[in-house]
Design a protein around this motif. Sequence first.
Motif, mmCIF file in Angstrom:
data_model
loop_
_atom_site.group_PDB
_atom_site.id
_atom_site.type_symbol
_atom_site.label_atom_id
_atom_site.label_comp_id
_atom_site.label_asym_id
_atom_site.label_seq_id
_atom_site.Cartn_x
_atom_site.Cartn_y
_atom_site.Cartn_z
ATOM 1 N N ARG A 26 23.033 17.655 12.546
ATOM 2 C CA ARG A 26 22.273 16.943 11.507
ATOM 3 C C ARG A 26 22.138 15.469 11.864
ATOM 4 O O ARG A 26 21.070 14.869 11.715
ATOM 5 N N ALA A 27 23.214 14.871 12.364
ATOM 6 C CA ALA A 27 23.163 13.457 12.765
ATOM 7 C C ALA A 27 22.147 13.254 13.892
ATOM 8 O O ALA A 27 21.323 12.340 13.837
ATOM 9 N N GLU A 28 22.206 14.109 14.898
ATOM 10 C CA GLU A 28 21.274 13.981 16.030
ATOM 11 C C GLU A 28 19.837 14.200 15.575
ATOM 12 O O GLU A 28 18.939 13.432 15.960
ATOM 13 N N ASN A 29 19.609 15.199 14.747
ATOM 14 C CA ASN A 29 18.251 15.459 14.253
ATOM 15 C C ASN A 29 17.761 14.334 13.368
ATOM 16 O O ASN A 29 16.595 13.935 13.437
ATOM 17 N N SER A 30 18.631 13.818 12.550
ATOM 18 C CA SER A 30 18.273 12.747 11.635
ATOM 19 C C SER A 30 17.861 11.477 12.375
ATOM 20 O O SER A 30 16.949 10.767 11.954
ATOM 21 N N LEU A 31 18.539 11.204 13.500
ATOM 22 C CA LEU A 31 18.249 9.992 14.275
ATOM 23 C C LEU A 31 17.342 10.259 15.469
ATOM 24 O O LEU A 31 16.975 9.340 16.198
ATOM 25 N N HIS A 69 19.077 2.512 8.021
ATOM 26 C CA HIS A 69 18.898 1.202 7.394
ATOM 27 C C HIS A 69 18.213 0.224 8.353
ATOM 28 O O HIS A 69 17.249 -0.457 7.981
ATOM 29 N N TYR A 70 18.689 0.157 9.580
ATOM 30 C CA TYR A 70 18.119 -0.791 10.539
ATOM 31 C C TYR A 70 16.775 -0.333 11.086
ATOM 32 O O TYR A 70 15.986 -1.158 11.559
ATOM 33 N N ARG A 71 16.497 0.933 11.026
ATOM 34 C CA ARG A 71 15.229 1.445 11.548
ATOM 35 C C ARG A 71 14.117 1.504 10.511
ATOM 36 O O ARG A 71 13.006 1.896 10.831
ATOM 37 N N ASN A 72 14.370 1.108 9.292
ATOM 38 C CA ASN A 72 13.363 1.281 8.240
ATOM 39 C C ASN A 72 12.203 0.297 8.315
ATOM 40 O O ASN A 72 11.255 0.409 7.564
ATOM 41 N N PRO A 81 12.761 -3.831 17.968
ATOM 42 C CA PRO A 81 12.982 -2.527 17.325
ATOM 43 C C PRO A 81 14.393 -1.996 17.584
ATOM 44 O O PRO A 81 15.018 -2.298 18.597
ATOM 45 N N PHE A 82 14.873 -1.191 16.644
ATOM 46 C CA PHE A 82 16.216 -0.625 16.734
ATOM 47 C C PHE A 82 16.224 0.845 17.150
ATOM 48 O O PHE A 82 17.298 1.431 17.271
ATOM 49 N N GLU A 83 15.072 1.443 17.363
ATOM 50 C CA GLU A 83 15.008 2.862 17.714
ATOM 51 C C GLU A 83 15.655 3.157 19.065
ATOM 52 O O GLU A 83 16.000 4.288 19.347
ATOM 53 N N ASN A 84 15.826 2.128 19.885
ATOM 54 C CA ASN A 84 16.437 2.335 21.205
ATOM 55 C C ASN A 84 17.944 2.072 21.193
ATOM 56 O O ASN A 84 18.568 1.958 22.240
ATOM 57 N N LEU A 85 18.534 1.995 19.989
ATOM 58 C CA LEU A 85 19.975 1.835 19.834
ATOM 59 C C LEU A 85 20.491 2.827 18.801
ATOM 60 O O LEU A 85 19.787 3.158 17.851
#
Length: 142
Positions: A26-31, A69-72, A81-85
Motif C-alpha cells: 500500500r505504501a509503495e502504491n500510494s507513493l 504532504h510534500y507532494r501536494n 519537486p518532491f516526487e524524486n524523493l
Amino acid sequence: MWINKFQGISTDCTFSNPAAKEEMERAENSLNVILPQELKEIMLETNGVKEKFDFLIWPLERIINENKHYRNGYLEEYYMPFENLVFFAGTGIGHLFAFPVAQDGICREDVFVWNDINDSRIWVAPSVTTYAEWWLNGLIEI
C-alpha cells in the motif's frame, strides 16, 4: 536481525510491531515507488524505529502521509519537486532524510538530507542502516 543491529547502534532504540506485506504494498502504491530493499526488510521486522524522543525511521503510515504532504503542490513555488524523493525521517529541525527515486520509480539505497531552508539535497549515507549509525554517532552534520 534488524532489531539487533539497531540495538547495537543505540540501546535507546525502541521498536514497533512489524508491518504487514500488504502495508508495504500500500505504501509503495500510494507513493508510486519501489522502496529500498533494506527499508522493506526493516519494516517487516519493526514498523518504525524510535530513538529517545524521535523516530530514526518513521512508521509506514507516517512515510505515506509526510510524502503526500510534500507532494501536494502547495510548496512548488518555493522548492524543487518532491516526487524524486521519499522522505523517511526528520532531523528535528525541519530537514528531512530521504531516498532518491529514479525515473522508473525505484528508490536507491542512498540517503540524502533535504534542507528546508535552501532546498539542497545532499548525500549523507549509502544505506538506511549506515545513516542510522552515522546519525546517532554524530557523523552526519546538518
